[in-house]
Design an enzyme around this catalytic site. Structure first.
Site, short mmCIF file in Angstrom:
data_model
loop_
_atom_site.label_atom_id
_atom_site.label_comp_id
_atom_site.label_asym_id
_atom_site.label_seq_id
_atom_site.Cartn_x
_atom_site.Cartn_y
_atom_site.Cartn_z
N GLN A 190 43.84 -47.95 94.46
CA GLN A 190 44.95 -48.27 95.36
C GLN A 190 44.51 -48.26 96.83
O GLN A 190 44.92 -49.11 97.61
CB GLN A 190 46.08 -47.29 95.13
CG GLN A 190 47.43 -47.86 95.48
CD GLN A 190 48.53 -47.19 94.69
OE1 GLN A 190 48.75 -45.99 94.83
NE2 GLN A 190 49.21 -47.94 93.86
N PHE A 191 43.65 -47.32 97.16
CA PHE A 191 43.02 -47.28 98.48
C PHE A 191 41.55 -46.93 98.24
O PHE A 191 41.24 -46.16 97.33
CB PHE A 191 43.65 -46.20 99.37
CG PHE A 191 45.02 -46.57 99.89
CD1 PHE A 191 45.18 -47.08 101.17
CD2 PHE A 191 46.14 -46.43 99.09
CE1 PHE A 191 46.44 -47.44 101.64
CE2 PHE A 191 47.40 -46.78 99.55
CZ PHE A 191 47.55 -47.29 100.83
N ALA A 192 40.67 -47.47 99.06
CA ALA A 192 39.24 -47.15 98.91
C ALA A 192 39.02 -45.65 98.96
O ALA A 192 38.11 -45.12 98.32
CB ALA A 192 38.43 -47.84 100.01
N PHE B 99 40.56 -43.41 97.50
CA PHE B 99 40.74 -42.77 96.19
C PHE B 99 39.59 -43.06 95.24
O PHE B 99 39.55 -42.53 94.13
CB PHE B 99 42.06 -43.24 95.55
CG PHE B 99 43.29 -42.99 96.38
CD1 PHE B 99 43.28 -42.05 97.40
CD2 PHE B 99 44.45 -43.70 96.15
CE1 PHE B 99 44.41 -41.83 98.18
CE2 PHE B 99 45.58 -43.49 96.91
CZ PHE B 99 45.56 -42.55 97.94
N HIS C 95 43.86 -42.73 103.87
CA HIS C 95 44.24 -44.12 103.61
C HIS C 95 43.58 -45.06 104.62
O HIS C 95 44.09 -46.13 104.91
CB HIS C 95 45.77 -44.29 103.69
CG HIS C 95 46.52 -43.58 102.61
ND1 HIS C 95 46.69 -42.23 102.60
CD2 HIS C 95 47.13 -44.04 101.48
CE1 HIS C 95 47.39 -41.87 101.53
NE2 HIS C 95 47.67 -42.95 100.84
N GLU D 64 41.64 -42.30 87.94
CA GLU D 64 40.58 -43.25 88.30
C GLU D 64 39.28 -42.96 87.54
O GLU D 64 38.60 -43.90 87.10
CB GLU D 64 40.30 -43.20 89.81
CG GLU D 64 41.36 -43.89 90.67
CD GLU D 64 42.51 -42.98 91.03
OE1 GLU D 64 42.62 -41.87 90.45
OE2 GLU D 64 43.31 -43.35 91.90
#
Lengths: 323, 342
Positions: B100-102, B104, B145, B78
């Site tokens: 993919q998920f906030a 991350f 997550h 990222e």
């Protein structure tokens, strides 16, 4: 490969190195005299890299230099006036007083990307610029510079890997100047050559004497043209020595004097001038004329910068967002 | 419009019917419309390409239509690919990045807050990217997550932050975010992805950034919120209507810029305010909104401004623990009753 440099071009590059040294020396004097603003960073020892690598780019190529690459800014068209005004925090500067010394000296009209203090961040940004050229089928190349210190970060590896996966037209210049601030290479890594880090990601990596202007130019030129023709990224490790402290306040007493004395014999400008004289490409009188010209230009830049207005605090909120 | 409307003229392009769709489908349609409209828009992220179409399937079919060139699967870096998005944006592209998920997004933090957010102020170069961040919990997905980390970015000058609560806004705000010349963090609400459906206008239904909406009008108290919590607040309002309490729900839609005018207009009307969000309370966006109300509307207040947020703990996994962590309609109703009785 035969040299790409004409004699006229050699003399131009000599001028840019001399201008870099003259401006750098003048900046040091200004700070010693208490006329500086904030911090400033030394260039001595890096001139052949910033000029030699920067000169290998074409006009539509882009570059993200760092704080040891004054020569690259200059030869790409950022004037001593604007650069010095930035060093002095004036309204006429590249960043209008928003950022200091060479930080943030980006100008898209000159295809220069500004850097942040977290130096390795120029890496993915420049890879992204290179990917945008691929996306649009533009025959352009993106280059950036980092030091040995940045090569230890995860971002260094992420960026080289990304450049490799996307076969990006990207050239990375690693200025291995033996020290990250006060930390010597021996305390940073156990490998002898940072170039292996590029090779680990499938990126072609070269090693070059960073104090040899022509050598830096040649290897970079090949890398740039290879990238332009779809040959993918190259990393070039330039071995050099930071001859002064990290920044103006740093006496660098931690560097062994013998090491500096040894590298002083390999000063990039002295060496190149000796080559020009030996090859009959310039006379001492001509070299002296270049030095005089650089002194005059730098004096004019000091006058301009010190005579420039301070930024108006009423404008402090301007530009946080693009409108 | 009825078929007997004699003023109807044929549009230049075939009209596409407005459709009922989920919050997720609205995001997908917004992305697709904008990619068809503007060849400079491209997608980057993990697992978004090919037949896979992303962890939440927002980009299903995108690779087939737009090709891998515009739907770029990224290595799991990222920090690197958000930085690359900045480089692309500097040179005229409009990358839309899916983290993919906030949760991350923290791995790309420096690229966002140090590089992208400061660039225009420092050297006047626009960085027009969007990061889509699937956020929020209630789906038993645990500490990594389920996060709502919008406050990190609201605190960062140079960014814009958006958090739609409806399918219409999810599409409309996404269109505006992509067209904006600044870096925008677009917080999507995972619990709404497939649970919420509405009629979404076809075509260009761009919603301006920085403008709140009244999700439910009322006279007695203002509940200021955003994201999935809007629906909890509306449910509380319905419950309280039976008790004679008339609740106004303000859906902020954008957190930065913040529509303080809308907040103050509501609070000066009702005289009471509850600020609530799923993110933990301490140092949250609600603290800023509460402070604005107290500073700007103190003389209109009939009760203290209250905040209701998540607890100051990592988001726990187990249902009873996560339920205890999150604000919900019941907790919102209880807070409202206290304020109204003050």
């Amino acid at each position: 490969m035969a040299s790409q440099l004409t004699n006229g071009r050699r003399r131009e590059l000599h001028y840019w190195m001399r201008l870099t040294r003259t401006l750098d020396d003048r900046i040091i004097k200004l700070w010693q005299q208490g006329r500086g603003v904030g911090a400033t960073f030394n260039q001595r020892g890096h001139e052949a890299i910033s000029v030699g690598a920067g000169a290998a780019l074409g006009p539509s190529d882009v570059v993200a230099p760092m704080h040891r690459d004054l020569g690259c800014y200059l030869l790409r068209g950022m004037t001593p006036e604007r650069l010095l005004a930035n060093q002095l925090g004036r309204a006429t500067s590249v960043t209008r007083g928003r950022d200091g010394n060479l930080h943030g000296c980006g100008d898209l009209d000159l295809n220069i990307i500004g850097f942040i203090s977290h130096l390795p961040h120029s890496l993915p940004v420049t890879v992204g610029a290179a990917m945008s050229f691929t996306y649009r089928n533009e025959p352009r190349v993106a280059m950036t510079f980092v030091g040995d210190g940045s090569s230890n970060t995860g971002l260094f590896h992420e960026s080289l890997n990304l450049a490799a996966v996307h076969n990006a037209p990207f050239v990375l210049i690693v200025e291995n100047n033996q020290y990250a601030y006060s930390t010597p290479l021996s305390q940073q890594m156990v490998i002898d050559d940072i170039a292996v880090r590029g090779r680990a990601h499938g990126v072609r990596a070269e090693i070059v004497d960073g104090n040899d202007l022509e050598a830096v130019y040649e290897v970079t030129y090949d890398a740039v043209e290879r990238a332009r023709s779809g040959g993918g990224p190259t990393m070039i490790e330039c071995k050099t020595m930071r001859m002064l402290g990290h920044a103006i306040h740093d006496g660098a007493g931690y560097v062994p004097p013998d090491l500096l004395a040894d590298w002083a014999k390999r000063d990039p400008i002295d060496r190149f001038e000796a080559t020009l004289l030996a090859g009959g490409l310039a006379t001492q009188e001509e070299l002296d004329q270049v030095a005089d010209r650089c002194r005059r230009e730098v004096a004019a830049a000091v006058e301009y910068a010190e005579g420039s207005e301070w930024p108006d605090p009423a404008t402090i909120l301007d530009g946080v967002y693009a409108e | 419009m009825t078929s007997s409307d004699s003023q109807t003229v044929a549009p230049e392009t075939p009209a596409v019917e407005s459709k009922v769709m989920t919050y997720l489908e609205a995001i997908s349609e917004g992305l697709c419309d904008e990619m068809r409209r503007d060849p400079d828009v491209l997608l980057m992220g993990n697992d978004i390409g090919g037949d896979f179409g992303g962890a939440f399937k927002v980009t299903t079919g995108f690779s087939e239509e737009f090709g891998d060139r515009r739907v770029m699967n990224m290595p799991m870096t990222e920090l690197g690919f958000i930085g690359a998005a900045s480089g692309m944006a500097l040179f005229g592209l409009r990358p839309v990045v899916e983290v993919q998920f906030a949760d991350f997004i923290s791995t790309g933090f420096d690229s966002i807050v140090q590089y992208a957010a400061t660039t225009h102020y420092r050297w006047q170069a626009p960085v027009p990217w969007v990061i889509r961040a699937p956020s929020d919990g209630g789906i038993r997905s645990g500490p990594f997550h389920s996060q709502n980390n919008e406050a990190w970015f609201v605190h960062t000058p140079g960014l814009k932050v958006v958090a739609p609560s409806t399918p219409v806004d999810a599409k409309g705000l996404l269109l505006t975010a992509i067209r904006d010349d600044n870096p925008v963090i677009f917080f999507e609400s995972k619990p709404l992805y497939r649970s919420l459906r509405d009629v979404v206008p076809a075509g260009d239904c761009a919603v301006p950034l920085g403008r709140a909406r009244i999700a439910r009008p009322g006279r007695d108290i203002s509940v200021i919120t955003y994201g999935a919590t809007v629906h909890q607040a509306v449910a509380a309002a319905v419950e309280l209507a039976a008790e004679g309490i008339d609740v106004e729900v303000i859906d902020l839609r954008s957190l930065k810029p913040l529509d303080t005018d809308a907040v103050l207009a509501s609070v000066t009307k009702t005289g009471r305010a509850l600020v609530t969000h799923a993110a933990n309370r301490l140092g949250g966006v609600g603290a800023e909104i509460a402070a604005v109300i107290v500073e700007e509307a103190f003389e209109w207040l009939d009760a203290p401004v209250a905040r209701l947020g998540g607890l100051d703990i990592p988001v726990p996994s187990s249902p009873p623990l996560e339920d205890a962590y999150r604000p919900d309609a019941g907790k919102i109703a209880a807070s409202i009753r206290r304020l109204v009785a003050f």
